[in-house]
Write a protein that holds these residues in place. Structure first.
Motif, short mmCIF file in Angstrom:
data_model
loop_
_atom_site.label_atom_id
_atom_site.label_comp_id
_atom_site.label_asym_id
_atom_site.label_seq_id
_atom_site.Cartn_x
_atom_site.Cartn_y
_atom_site.Cartn_z
N LYS A 91 0.83 -1.21 0.00
CA LYS A 91 0.00 0.00 0.00
C LYS A 91 0.86 1.25 0.00
N ALA A 92 1.94 1.26 0.80
CA ALA A 92 2.83 2.41 0.84
C ALA A 92 3.51 2.63 -0.51
N ILE A 93 3.89 1.56 -1.17
CA ILE A 93 4.51 1.67 -2.49
C ILE A 93 3.53 2.24 -3.50
N ASN A 94 2.27 1.80 -3.45
CA ASN A 94 1.26 2.35 -4.36
C ASN A 94 1.01 3.83 -4.10
N ILE A 95 1.03 4.23 -2.85
CA ILE A 95 0.84 5.66 -2.52
C ILE A 95 2.02 6.47 -3.05
N LYS A 96 3.24 5.91 -2.93
CA LYS A 96 4.42 6.62 -3.45
C LYS A 96 4.37 6.77 -4.96
N LYS A 97 3.91 5.73 -5.66
CA LYS A 97 3.75 5.82 -7.12
C LYS A 97 2.73 6.89 -7.47
N HIS A 98 1.66 6.94 -6.69
CA HIS A 98 0.63 7.96 -6.91
C HIS A 98 1.20 9.37 -6.69
N LEU A 99 2.04 9.52 -5.66
CA LEU A 99 2.61 10.83 -5.35
C LEU A 99 3.64 11.26 -6.40
N GLU A 100 4.26 10.32 -7.11
CA GLU A 100 5.16 10.70 -8.20
C GLU A 100 4.39 11.37 -9.33
N ARG A 101 3.16 10.91 -9.57
CA ARG A 101 2.32 11.50 -10.63
C ARG A 101 1.59 12.75 -10.13
N ASN A 102 1.22 12.78 -8.85
CA ASN A 102 0.41 13.87 -8.29
C ASN A 102 1.14 14.47 -7.10
N LYS A 104 1.08 17.36 -5.68
CA LYS A 104 0.39 18.29 -4.78
C LYS A 104 -0.73 17.63 -3.97
N ASP A 105 -0.82 16.35 -4.03
CA ASP A 105 -1.87 15.64 -3.30
C ASP A 105 -1.46 15.52 -1.83
N ASN A 106 -1.87 16.51 -1.04
CA ASN A 106 -1.46 16.56 0.36
C ASN A 106 -2.11 15.48 1.21
#
Length: 147
Positions: A91-102, A104-106
């Motif tokens: 789950k943490a890895i998926n969130i990190k991948k998401h944060l690479e694309r987005n 500003k997603d605080n």
């Protein structure tokens, strides 16, 4: 701890700890099925769901006397890291991948902090009971494999 879910307070395991009368398979055959499913790559919770849905086995422990993880450990098929820790890392890895694309997603940044704190808390527990080595550390890299 950090979620808005209601919990499973009304769910109960059966009071009678004996094997149900409708199960016709032997203990050895069920253990063999569990080992075959683990070799195919299923994690213990998926094995339990498969046995529940296909064979009508509500609890493996009532039939075999041991839970799925202990059966896998006895046969040398247990995963390197526990299942709950594995899925938190995933789950943490998926969130990190998401944060690479987005970037500003605080809210996702905050959720990543909470997820990583759960990982560290759970890893401390597993180190204490010696399920993972004392030298194990979560580095947050994007490469992860489960047995």
């Amino acid at each position: 701890m950090f979620v808005k879910k209601k919990g499973i307070s009304s769910s109960l395991i059966p009071f009678n700890r004996n094997s149900p009368s409708w199960i016709k398979d032997s203990k050895e055959k069920i253990i063999e099925v569990i080992c075959n499913l683990a070799r195919k790559g299923l994690v213990p919770s998926q094995i339990g769901i498969y046995l529940r849905d296909s064979s009508g086995i509500p609890l493996v422990k009532n039939v075999t006397g041991k839970n799925i993880v202990k059966i896998l450990k006895k046969n040398g098929l247990n995963p390197e890291i526990p299942e709950d820790l594995f899925f938190l890392i995933k789950k943490a890895i998926n969130i990190k991948k998401h944060l690479e694309r987005n970037k500003k997603d605080n809210d996702s940044k905050f959720r990543l902090i909470l997820t990583e704190s759960k990982i560290h808390r759970l890893s401390r527990y597993y180190k204490r009971i010696q399920r993972i080595p004392k030298s194990w550390r979560f580095d947050g890299s994007l490469n992860l494999k489960q047995n």
